[in-house]
Structure formats: C-alpha cells, structure tokens
Design a protein around this motif. Sequence first.
Motif, short mmCIF file in Angstrom:
data_model
loop_
_atom_site.label_atom_id
_atom_site.label_comp_id
_atom_site.label_asym_id
_atom_site.label_seq_id
_atom_site.Cartn_x
_atom_site.Cartn_y
_atom_site.Cartn_z
N TRP A 161 -45.35 -54.48 -4.56
CA TRP A 161 -46.29 -55.75 -4.59
C TRP A 161 -45.61 -57.17 -4.59
O TRP A 161 -44.84 -57.29 -5.40
CB TRP A 161 -47.07 -55.30 -5.97
N ALA A 190 -48.30 -55.27 5.50
CA ALA A 190 -49.33 -55.17 4.47
C ALA A 190 -50.56 -54.20 4.79
O ALA A 190 -51.31 -53.62 3.74
CB ALA A 190 -50.43 -56.50 4.47
N ARG A 196 -48.45 -54.08 -1.11
CA ARG A 196 -49.49 -55.00 -1.49
C ARG A 196 -48.98 -56.44 -1.28
O ARG A 196 -47.98 -56.76 -1.96
CB ARG A 196 -50.28 -54.83 -2.77
N GLN A 198 -49.98 -60.72 -1.87
CA GLN A 198 -50.97 -61.66 -2.36
C GLN A 198 -50.25 -63.17 -2.11
O GLN A 198 -48.83 -63.20 -2.15
CB GLN A 198 -51.40 -61.45 -3.89
N ARG A 254 -50.81 -62.70 -10.60
CA ARG A 254 -51.67 -61.81 -9.86
C ARG A 254 -53.27 -62.42 -9.80
O ARG A 254 -53.94 -62.51 -8.91
CB ARG A 254 -51.73 -60.31 -10.39
N SER A 259 -56.91 -62.89 -3.39
CA SER A 259 -56.89 -61.39 -3.27
C SER A 259 -56.10 -61.03 -2.12
O SER A 259 -55.95 -62.07 -1.22
CB SER A 259 -58.62 -61.04 -3.04
N PRO A 260 -56.00 -59.80 -2.00
CA PRO A 260 -55.11 -59.54 -0.89
C PRO A 260 -55.82 -59.43 0.68
O PRO A 260 -55.26 -60.13 1.42
CB PRO A 260 -55.11 -57.89 -0.93
N ASP A 261 -57.15 -59.55 0.72
CA ASP A 261 -57.86 -59.76 1.72
C ASP A 261 -57.91 -61.24 1.93
O ASP A 261 -57.65 -61.58 3.56
CB ASP A 261 -59.49 -59.27 1.84
N SER A 263 -55.64 -63.30 1.01
CA SER A 263 -54.28 -63.61 1.36
C SER A 263 -53.94 -63.34 2.97
O SER A 263 -53.18 -64.26 3.56
CB SER A 263 -53.31 -62.93 0.47
#
Length: 276
Positions: A161, A190, A196, A198, A254, A259-261, A263
């Motif tokens: 992460w 990713a 993960r 971010q 975090r 968010s991951p999306d 990012s």
Amino acid sequence: MDETTPSEHLNPLQRFGRDIRQVRLARKLTQKHLGKATGYSEGYVSKVESGTLLPRPSEKFAKGCDTVFGTGELFAGLLRRIDEGDHPSWFLPYLNLERKASRILDYSTSLVMGILQTEEYARAIFQAYFSQEAAEEIEGKVTARMRRREVFERDTPPLLWSILDEACLRTAVGSAEVMAGQLEYLLTVAASPHVRLQVMPFSAGAPAASTKPFIVLRFTDSRTVLYTETRVGGRMYDSAHTVDAALDDYDLLRAHALSPDRSLALIKTLLKEYRV
C-alpha cells in the motif's frame, strides 16, 4: 565470455556464470541436462554461464543448481551476495525484511518508492545522486533496485500500500518521457490485487500526519517494523510505542489522501501533461 579472461576482469554475474559452468562440466552435465533438472531452458543456462542474463539469474535457478550439484547453499549464497553488493550496507537489514514482509505500507513524499520505480526512473535518480560514479556502477544499482520486484513473485506476495505525495508525480526526474513511463507503470501495477495506490494531493493542505517518508513492514508472525531513512542511512524501529504512532499517522494519511480511483484519475491527468 572468453574462458581465458582473468577473474578480476569479470563482473559478478560473469564470475557466477563461470562457476556454474565449471561445476556443471565437472559433474559431466550438458546445459540441456542442467536446464531440465532446474526447470529452465538450455538457452537460459547458456545466458547464465555467459553472464548475459538480465537482470540476473533467479534464486530458484541458483537453489536448483545447488540441489543438482550437491553444493549445499553455495550458489544461492553467491547470488545473494551479488544482490547485496549493489546496495549500501545500511540498507541490507531493511532489504532482508522487505523480502519476508506480508504487508508493506509506504508513504513517499518526493520520489516514488524504489520497489515501484521503472528502470529509467531509477537510473535518472542514481545518475543525479552518484554523478561521479562509473556507468557500470550505476547500472549495478539500477539492476539491484529492479530485483526488489521479485517479492511479488513469491507464492504469497505481500500487499503493498503506497501513499504518494503529489510531489512524487510532479518532480521531474529525468525527462518528460521518463516521467510518462513511470506514471504508466504506476497505473499498470495499480491493477494488481497486491498493490494499492493513493495520492496525497496538494489540495489536502497542511499535512495531517508525518511530513517525512516512512515504511511500515508487517509480518505473518504479528511483528511490525518501522523504517525511516536520511541521507546518511536508514533506521528501523520495533518498539510498540514508535510503531503504533507510525500506524496512527498512516491511518490519518490514508484518510486525507484521494481514494484509489481518484488517485488513478489524477495520475492519468498528469500522464497526459508529460506526453504533450
């Protein structure tokens, strides 16, 4: 590789290959036989023996040779020392733990962490940082950094992460082409179930937690280790108080990062800028 070349004129991988060849011939084995016994092709063995296999022979191959030759852990040990020789001594304790970790929690503030770097990005960093070193030394460091990715080839890879400050994506390491390649690679990794990503955007404002990069390694036996680094070396901490404080910081980071999306959407936007 010329068999008459003195050992002192060979690089570590060439010496490793020459040693494999000498023991193979002493055991009266062909390259095809050794390849079959270790699970590799004859061409793979040939490249190992000539010292031309990049980035370097696999650990599985070295252990297989030890089994076939009856040499204990000789070649596995030689390969490990070649790997360690291209890293600074103070980094080796961390490197050994990284290979065994079940979770790697990274916070990077200005540069993408080593295990996620492309070859070109890493080379640009080393060329800038070690500007007085010979090209061969730089290439050795680049190769050693690329080998760190092998942790994802384990039967049970770690979960990585990584929280990247937006500065990591905007700091122009090398050329625009190098940066475009680095961002493309981040988008590729990713997609892995073991990674993960971010991004901590500039718009997040004042930092909610640590402003310095750090890594937390977690292990299946419940151990947790904090790693920090400065210009003069790295330090590891395993006291519960220090590690818990770092984990609290990581939770805050975090929470404040994209968010991951979102990012990945930002990375794609920046990628277009580098491609212009």
